[in-house]
Design an enzyme around this catalytic site. Structure first.
Site, PDB file in Angstrom:
ATOM      1  N   ARG A 168       0.508  -1.103   0.257  1.00 53.30           N
ATOM      2  CA  ARG A 168      -0.290  -0.417   0.251  1.00 53.30           C
ATOM      3  C   ARG A 168       1.162   1.230  -0.675  1.00 53.30           C
ATOM      4  NH1 ARG A 168      -1.424   3.170   3.629  1.00 53.30           N
ATOM      5  NH2 ARG A 168      -3.532   4.842   3.828  1.00 53.30           N
ATOM      6  N   SER A 201      -6.501   3.468   1.262  1.00 56.27           N
ATOM      7  CA  SER A 201      -6.689   2.358   2.319  1.00 56.27           C
ATOM      8  C   SER A 201      -6.532   0.846   2.091  1.00 56.27           C
ATOM      9  CB  SER A 201      -8.734   3.105   2.951  1.00 56.27           C
ATOM     10  OG  SER A 201      -9.627   2.779   2.650  1.00 56.27           O
ATOM     11  N   ASP A 235     -19.514   5.056  10.157  1.00 55.86           N
ATOM     12  CA  ASP A 235     -20.021   5.637  11.931  1.00 55.86           C
ATOM     13  C   ASP A 235     -20.097   6.728  11.020  1.00 55.86           C
ATOM     14  OD1 ASP A 235     -20.594   5.828  14.257  1.00 55.86           O
ATOM     15  OD2 ASP A 235     -18.971   7.094  14.419  1.00 55.86           O
ATOM     16  N   SER A 248     -16.594  -4.695   8.872  1.00 60.48           N
ATOM     17  CA  SER A 248     -17.171  -4.379   9.749  1.00 60.48           C
ATOM     18  C   SER A 248     -15.650  -3.829  10.321  1.00 60.48           C
ATOM     19  CB  SER A 248     -17.911  -4.127  10.880  1.00 60.48           C
ATOM     20  OG  SER A 248     -17.848  -3.467  11.882  1.00 60.48           O
ATOM     21  N   HIS A 278     -25.163 -20.246  12.118  1.00 65.99           N
ATOM     22  CA  HIS A 278     -24.958 -21.812  12.113  1.00 65.99           C
ATOM     23  C   HIS A 278     -25.947 -22.612  11.536  1.00 65.99           C
ATOM     24  CE1 HIS A 278     -21.910 -24.895  13.738  1.00 65.99           C
ATOM     25  NE2 HIS A 278     -22.134 -24.142  14.596  1.00 65.99           N
ATOM     26  N   ASP A 288     -21.898 -24.571   9.000  1.00 70.18           N
ATOM     27  CA  ASP A 288     -20.496 -25.207   9.507  1.00 70.18           C
ATOM     28  C   ASP A 288     -19.123 -24.334  10.005  1.00 70.18           C
ATOM     29  OD1 ASP A 288     -19.179 -25.871   8.100  1.00 70.18           O
ATOM     30  OD2 ASP A 288     -19.828 -27.363   6.728  1.00 70.18           O
TER      31      ASP A 288
END
Length: 495
Positions: A304, A319, A362, A412, A465, A469
């Site tokens: 980067r 980024s 956010d 996230s 779930h 699995d």
């Protein structure tokens, strides 16, 4: 006998002319001058038409209720956040009427008619229902004004700039030539950030936006970022140097002090907070399987660093997220069940062809999760372009429904705020989500058992779930980690 015939003819002629005069005057406004008819007065029809039919007077057009159209996504109610007009204001087509907020996005409602605002139906922060009137508009008289059913244009339509529901903003301002240029290139004006006066979208804005979408290199405006001063080649003598003023000190950000009132307050849940209640309540029905690991990003940090200058030269901030998102898409090609959805009865699995990978943001409006569409077809640079666009819109509250819906997989980046591990909650109808911790410089052993400095990031996965699995989630995580620890290996699978 001839006298009688002439008298009868004269009488019938006068009677006919009097009837025509009555029809002519019946079309004239009341309150006209009183004209007295004399028995021997002869009225000429042409003169009557010239006197009365050319009389002009002011008329008011019909008052039409402007209804709140269906925004889509099953939204039945919105909250009125701000009015841009008041009663008595004159508006034109596409002028902003008000801003409303649903549990999906903020939308600016624009006028469909030319006319005068006669009535506002809702106060600020009131809840408006879809299909009910927002305002009454007294339209200008004319045959073209007609009361017709509301027409809703979805964001996916090519002529999105002509919709009566625009993304949040006082008005999408652009000249007809700019609108035509945007329409020819299938560009939504709501996604372009205008650099003209009062946010007006210029031709250069369209060209720059198009260049970012296609990856073309154009002479863009320089990327504004605070850069450290370059080191001096040689230290000149103090005598030869002119006296320089000391650089101004950088002001510290002002942090508002909390105000303690000592009183309880109650307010209804609205907008995005109300949507979070609905989404998280549905998520609680999903049995979550958690898996955590750490990733050594030392090589990616170096890569980067090498590409950052090139990307910024094209006007795009690079980024780590484009690499994380692309690596996830490559992994989903091997484990398509993680890019699937299940119906409410959990009887059918739908494998999604598109990798619409969401990024939790956010914002001042709360937690928003816009998604990058068709990541499997995009390069790392193209993903960076899209992230730059969404971050700009998110910072100004302009993310629309098209950006916030249709996600198939989510990451996230909680590490941008802080923390290492998390327990991410799945966003139905998706079946998996990942939370990325902050990047830390930690000591690690290399292959020669030497202690070296490493850039380490922790990742936390959650999977449904009921259909996924633990082994599938672990194998996907290992592949995703391998792509990031050896970013050169991503080149082999890029298309």
């Amino acid at each position: 006998m001839a006298a009688v015939t002439r008298g009868s003819f004269t009488f019938m002629r006068r009677l006919l002319l009097a009837h025509r005069y009555k029809r002519c005057c019946s079309r004239v406004q009341t309150g006209r001058p009183d004209y007295t008819r004399h028995p021997h007065t002869v009225f000429i029809p042409q003169l009557c038409s010239s006197r009365f039919f050319h009389t002009s007077y002011v008329t008011s057009g019909p008052i039409l209720p402007f209804k709140l159209s269906d925004i889509g996504e099953g939204i039945m109610e919105v909250t009125v956040k701000e009015w841009y007009v008041k009663e008595g204001d004159k508006v034109s087509q596409f002028d902003s009427i008000c801003e409303v907020q649903s549990d999906k996005a903020s939308v600016t409602i624009t006028s469909r008619y030319d006319g005068v605002i006669k009535k506002l139906y809702y106060e600020v922060d009131a809840t408006a229902l879809v299909g009910t009137p927002l305002v009454d508009i007294e339209t200008e008289p004319g045959p073209e004004v007609a009361h017709e059913e509301d027409v809703v244009e979805t964001p996916a339509m090519s002529n999105d700039e002509h919709t009566h529901q625009e993304i949040k903003g006082h008005k999408t301002q652009a000249t007809p030539a700019v609108r035509r240029l945007a329409m020819e290139n299938n560009i939504k004006l709501s996604e372009v950030v205008g650099t003209g006066r009062d946010g007006r979208i210029l031709k250069e804005d369209i060209l720059n936006f198009l260049a970012k979408q296609t990856g073309a290199i154009l002479p863009l405006t320089p990327f504004h970022e605070i850069q450290p001063p370059p080191p001096a080649a040689s230290a000149p003598s103090s005598a030869s140097m002119p006296k320089m003023k000391p650089p101004p000190s950088v002001p510290l950000p002002v942090v508002s002090r909390p105000v303690f009132t000592g009183k309880d307050s109650t307010e209804p849940l609205k907008g995005f907070h109300k949507a979070m209640v609905k989404t998280m309540t549905a998520a609680l029905k999903i049995p979550h399987f958690g898996y955590k690991d750490e990733v050594d990003l030392t090589r990616l940090v170096q890569l980067r660093k090498e590409l950052k200058g090139l990307s910024e030269g094209r006007g795009v901030k690079l980024s780590y997220m484009p690499f994380f998102i692309k690596a996830a898409s490559l992994g989903l090609l091997h484990f398509p069940i993680l890019n699937a959805s299940v119906d409410e009865a959990v009887q059918n699995i739908t494998y999604k062809a598109s990798h619409n990978i969401g990024l939790a943001m956010d914002t001042s409006q709360g937690l928003l999760v816009p998604n990058v569409k068709n990541v499997q077809l995009l390069s790392v640079f193209e993903i960076a372009v899209e992230l730059n666009r969404m971050q700009t819109l998110g910072a100004t509250g302009q993310l629309g429904t098209a950006d916030l819906t249709g996600g198939t997989f989510t990451l996230s980046n909680i590490g941008s705020i802080g923390g290492t591990y998390a327990k991410p909650v799945i966003l139905p109808p998706e079946v998996a989500i990942g939370a990325l911790g902050k990047i830390q410089v930690l000591p690690r052993f290399n292959l020669r058992d030497e202690v070296v400095k490493a850039h380490v990031m922790n990742v936390s996965w959650s999977a449904d779930h009921r259909i996924i699995d633990g082994a599938t989630m672990a194998r996907f995580s290992n592949l995703w980690r391998d792509y990031l620890e050896n970013p050169a290996s991503m080149v082999l699978d890029l298309k």
